[in-house]
Design a protein around this motif. Structure first.
Motif, mmCIF file in Angstrom:
data_model
loop_
_atom_site.group_PDB
_atom_site.id
_atom_site.type_symbol
_atom_site.label_atom_id
_atom_site.label_comp_id
_atom_site.label_asym_id
_atom_site.label_seq_id
_atom_site.Cartn_x
_atom_site.Cartn_y
_atom_site.Cartn_z
ATOM 1 N N GLY A 239 -7.108 -1.665 -30.706
ATOM 2 C CA GLY A 239 -6.181 -1.217 -31.740
ATOM 3 C C GLY A 239 -5.950 0.276 -31.649
ATOM 4 O O GLY A 239 -6.220 0.910 -30.626
ATOM 5 N N SER B 147 -5.989 -4.850 -35.501
ATOM 6 C CA SER B 147 -5.062 -3.770 -35.846
ATOM 7 C C SER B 147 -3.818 -3.790 -34.951
ATOM 8 O O SER B 147 -3.178 -4.826 -34.786
ATOM 9 C CB SER B 147 -5.813 -2.429 -35.757
ATOM 10 O OG SER B 147 -5.061 -1.369 -36.300
ATOM 11 N N HIS C 124 -10.320 -1.924 -43.322
ATOM 12 C CA HIS C 124 -9.502 -2.271 -42.168
ATOM 13 C C HIS C 124 -10.369 -2.587 -40.953
ATOM 14 O O HIS C 124 -9.921 -3.222 -40.007
ATOM 15 C CB HIS C 124 -8.562 -1.105 -41.839
ATOM 16 C CG HIS C 124 -7.717 -1.328 -40.620
ATOM 17 N ND1 HIS C 124 -6.852 -2.391 -40.492
ATOM 18 C CD2 HIS C 124 -7.619 -0.622 -39.452
ATOM 19 C CE1 HIS C 124 -6.246 -2.333 -39.318
ATOM 20 N NE2 HIS C 124 -6.699 -1.281 -38.668
#
Length: 640
Positions: free
Chosen positions: A91, A146, A467
Motif C-alpha cells: 500500500g 490500502s 487503517h
C-alpha cells in the motif's frame, strides 16, 4: 475460503500481507511465511517457497511514474500437487504513493501502479514456471492492503490477472479510473448516459449515485473473486461514499475500535459539490503530472514555475538577477495571480467550517475541547498567512505594472536610462520587501503546522492505527483468545487472571536457544579435543622424540664425537674414541593440567540452560494445552 494454503484463515493472509511491508531478504521472507503458516494452522506448509521482488523486474524498476512495490511467492510441490502463486502488493508507503493516490483515485486519470501490477504478475508467473518446470500455475492470488487493493482490483478488472483477491482496509476502485482505461466500460457509460465521445471530462458531471450504481452492476461478475475485510473505523472506509469510489466483492465489516464511532458519519456530511471542487483541482494536477512530471503538476495547479524558482535560488546572484528581470518570472507571477486565489478560496472554506468539523471530532470522542480550540485557532492563523501571501503576490504584480507605466512616461526623456534604472531598483526593492514578508508568513504557517502536529498527532496515530493491519488482526483474534504484537502471535489464557504469552517470541527464544546450546556443545567438545591434542598428546609426542634421541645416542656412541669436541678440546688427529654412552632419563609428569573442574562447570552450565529452555517450553505448552498443541511450533524449524 479458498483451497489455497495461505488464505485458509483471515488471520493468516492478513499476516502474510503485513509481511509484504518488511525489509527482509527473500530467504528470510520465505522462512517467515512458513513460521506464520504453522502458527496459524498448527501444521507445516506443503511445498517449497520461491520469492520474486518487483524491483527485480526491469520494466517496473525503470518506470519512474509508478513507484509500485510488490512481492510474489510461489509454493510448489509436485509430490503433494501444490502449485500456488501469491502476489503481495504494498500500500501507500511514501510521498510518491500519496501523489499517485491523487492522480489515480481522486482525479481518476492514472493507472500506472495497476499497470505495474499486471506486468509483475505476468513476469513472476514466467519466472516461477521456469524454476518449477511447469506449463501453468494452478492459482494466482492477490493479497493487498490500502492502495494495493486499488492496484490489484483495477489490474484484475482490466486484465483478469487473479483467480482470487483478498484485501484489508482497501482503497476502492473508482469508475473515473476505469472510464479512462477500460474502453468497453467507457463505451457503455457513453451509451447509458448519452455523453460525447470527445468530452472525456463529461463523466465528472454525471449524477454520481446513478453512475456508481451502473459501475457496480457492470463489474459485479468480475468482482465476485474479490474478498474484503474492512474496519468500520478505517479512515478509507469513511471515503466509501465519496464520488468516484465503488465497492466490489464480498465485504466483512469489523469494528476494530469499539470506543470510537469512526469517521464515516462525519465525512458523509461533506456535500458532493465540495468533493467535486477538490476533484477539479486534482484533475489539473494529474494532467500536468502526466504532461511533465511533478513540477508541471504543481505549476498547472498553482502557477508556480519550479524551474524559475530553482534558477533564482540555486544559480547564484548574477544569474538570479537575470532571471529576476526575465519574461519567465513575469509569466509565473501572472499565472500565480490567477491560480492562487481559487486555492485560497478552498482553504478559506475549510477554515470557515473548522469549528463544525472539529466539533464533530470532539463529539465523537477523538479530540478534547482544548484540542478543538487549538485546531480552529491554528487553521485560522494558516488562512491569515495565506491571505497575506496572496496580497504580497498582488503587490509584486502591481509594482511591475506601475513600473511599466512610469517607463512609458519617460520614454522620450533625456534621462530615460536613469529613470529605467531607478524604476527597476524600486520594483526590485518592493519585491524584496514582499519576499521577506512571504518568508515570514511561511515560517508562521510552519509554526502553526508544528503546533497542530503536537496537539493532534496522537489523534492521527489512533485514526491511522484503524487503517493498519495489526488492529484488524487483534479484533479478529479476540474471540480466539489470541492477539498480535507486530507480526508476532500472542496467546491469552482468558479467565479472571488472564496470562498473555508472545508465542512467536517464545518459539524464537527456544529455537535460537537450542542453536546456541548446540554451538556451546561444539565449543566444549573442541576445548576437550584441543586440550588432548595440544597438551596431553603433544607432551607424549615430545617425550617419545626425546627417548628416540637417547636410544640413537646409546646405540651409536661414535657418532657423538663431534658433540664431544664442542665441549672438550681435542687435537684434530687425536686417537680418542667414544666407546659407550649411557643416558639416565627422568621425565616429570604434567602438573597443573587438570581441567576436569572446568569441563564439569561448562557441562553443568550447558545442562542448566537446556533444562531452562525445556522447562519454559513445557510450561507454555501446558498453559495452553486445553486449546492447542504447541509442540509442533517449538519443534518445527522453517526452512529446515
Amino acid at each position: 475460503m479458498s483451497d489455497n494454503q495461505l488464505v485458509e484463515t483471515n488471520e493468516l493472509w492478513l499476516r502474510i500481507t503485513d509481511l509484504g511491508y518488511k525489509d527482509i531478504s527473500k530467504e528470510e521472507f520465505a522462512q517467515e511465511v512458513e513460521r506464520i503458516y504453522i502458527e496459524e494452522t498448527d501444521k507445516p506448509l506443503k511445498g517449497e517457497i520461491s520469492v520474486v521482488r518487483s524491483s527485480e523486474i526491469n520494466q517496473i524498476a525503470k518506470d519512474e511514474n509508478s513507484s509500485y512495490d510488490g512481492t510474489a511467492i510461489h509454493i510448489y510441490s509436485k509430490e503433494q500437487d501444490v502449485n500456488e502463486m501469491y502476489v503481495i502488493s504494498q500500500g501507500t508507503t511514501d510521498a510518491n504513493d500519496w501523489l499517485y493516490n491523487i492522480r489515480a483515485m481522486q482525479a481518476g486519470v492514472d493507472t500506472a501502479q495497476a499497470d505495474s501490477t499486471n506486468t509483475f504478475v505476468k513476469e513472476a508467473q514466467k519466472e516461477f514456471k521456469e524454476r518449477a518446470s511447469v506449463e501453468e500455475i494452478s492459482s494466482t492470488i492477490g493479497l493487498s492492503h490500502s492502495l494495493a487493493h486499488n492496484n490489484n482490483t483495477v489490474s484484475q478488472l482490466l486484465n483478469g490477472n487473479f483467480d482470487e483477491i483478498y484485501s484489508v482496509n482497501g482503497a476502492q476502485s473508482t469508475y473515473f479510473q476505469l472510464y479512462q482505461n477500460d474502453y468497453k466500460f467507457a463505451e457503455a457509460v457513453k451509451e447509458k448516459f448519452n455523453i460525447s465521445s470527445t468530452d472525456y471530462k463529461a463523466i465528472y458531471s454525471l449524477p454520481q449515485n446513478e453512475l456508481k450504481t451502473f459501475a457496480e452492476a457492470y463489474y459485479k461478475e468480475k468482482g465476485t473473486v474479490i474478498h474484503q475485510v474492512i474496519s468500520s473505523d478505517d479512515p478509507l472506509n469513511a471515503l466509501a461514499n465519496i464520488r468516484g469510489f465503488f465497492t466490489l466483492g464480498d465485504v466483512t465489516m469489523i469494528d476494530t475500535n469499539p470506543d470510537k464511532p469512526g469517521l464515516k458519519a462525519i465525512i458523509d456530511k461533506i456535500p458532493d459539490s465540495e468533493v467535486k471542487s477538490l476533484q477539479d483541482f486534482a484533475l489539473v494536477y494529474a494532467e500536468g503530472f502526466q504532461n511533465g512530471g511533478n513540477n508541471q503538476g504543481i505549476e498547472d495547479l498553482t502557477g508556480v514555475n519550479m524551474d524559475v524558482v530553482d534558477k533564482i535560488m540555486n544559480d547564484g546572484v548574477g544569474a538570479a538577477v537575470g532571471t529576476y528581470f526575465s519574461k519567465d518570472l513575469d509569466d509565473m507571477i501572472s499565472d500565480a495571480n490567477k491560480k492562487v486565489p481559487p486555492l485560497l478560496e478552498k482553504v478559506t472554506n475549510i477554515t470557515s467550517n473548522a469549528d463544525v468539523i472539529f466539533g464533530e471530532l470532539k463529539n465523537a470522542g477523538y479530540i478534547t475541547n482544548a484540542q478543538k480550540q487549538v485546531a480552529v485557532e491554528e487553521l485560522a492563523n494558516i488562512e491569515k498567512s495565506l491571505k497575506i501571501i496572496e496580497e504580497k503576490i498582488n503587490s509584486i504584480d502591481e509594482n511591475r505594472k506601475m513600473s511599466e507605466e512610469m517607463m512609458k512616461g519617460t520614454k522620450y526623456s533625456p534621462y530615460a536610462g536613469q529613470a529605467a534604472m531607478a524604476s527597476g531598483f524600486n520594483v526590485m526593492a518592493g519585491d524584496v520587501d514582499a519576499a521577506i514578508a512571504i518568508y515570514h508568513e511561511v515560517q508562521n504557517m510552519q509554526a502553526s503546522a508544528k503546533r497542530l502536529h503536537e496537539e493532534l498527532g496522537s489523534v492521527m496515530e489512533e485514526i491511522i492505527a484503524s487503517h493498519g493491519i495489526i488492529e484488524m488482526l487483534n479484533a479478529l483474534g479476540a474471540s480466539k483468545n489470541q492477539g498480535y504484537l507486530g507480526n508476532d502471535l500472542v496467546l491469552m489464557t482468558g479467565g479472571n487472571q488472564e496470562i498473555k504469552v508472545n508465542i512467536s517470541a517464545a518459539v524464537r527464544m527456544y529455537q535460537e536457544g537450542q542453536q546456541e546450546l548446540q554451538k556451546k556443545k561444539t565449543y566444549i567438545t573442541k576445548i576437550a579435543e584441543r586440550f588432548q591434542e595440544h597438551i596431553i598428546d603433544d607432551y607424549e609426542n615430545q617425550k617419545q622424540k626425546v627417548l628416540s634421541d637417547i636410544r640413537n645416542i646409546e646405540t651409536n656412541p661414535c657418532g657423538q664425537l663431534p658433540l664431544l669436541r664442542k665441549h672438550v678440546f681435542l687435537p684434530y688427529f687425536s686417537p680418542v674414541q667414544i666407546d659407550k654412552v649411557e643416558v639416565t632419563e627422568q621425565f616429570n609428569g604434567l602438573s597443573g593440567m587438570d581441567i576436569s573442574h572446568l569441563m564439569e562447570g561448562l557441562t553443568k552450565s550447558l545442562t542448566d540452560n537446556e533444562d531452562f529452555l525445556e522447562s519454559a517450553k513445557s510450561n507454555i505448552e501446558q498453559l495452553f494445552s486445553k486449546d492447542r498443541d504447541l509442540s509442533i511450533l517449538f519443534n518445527y524449524v522453517p526452512g529446515g
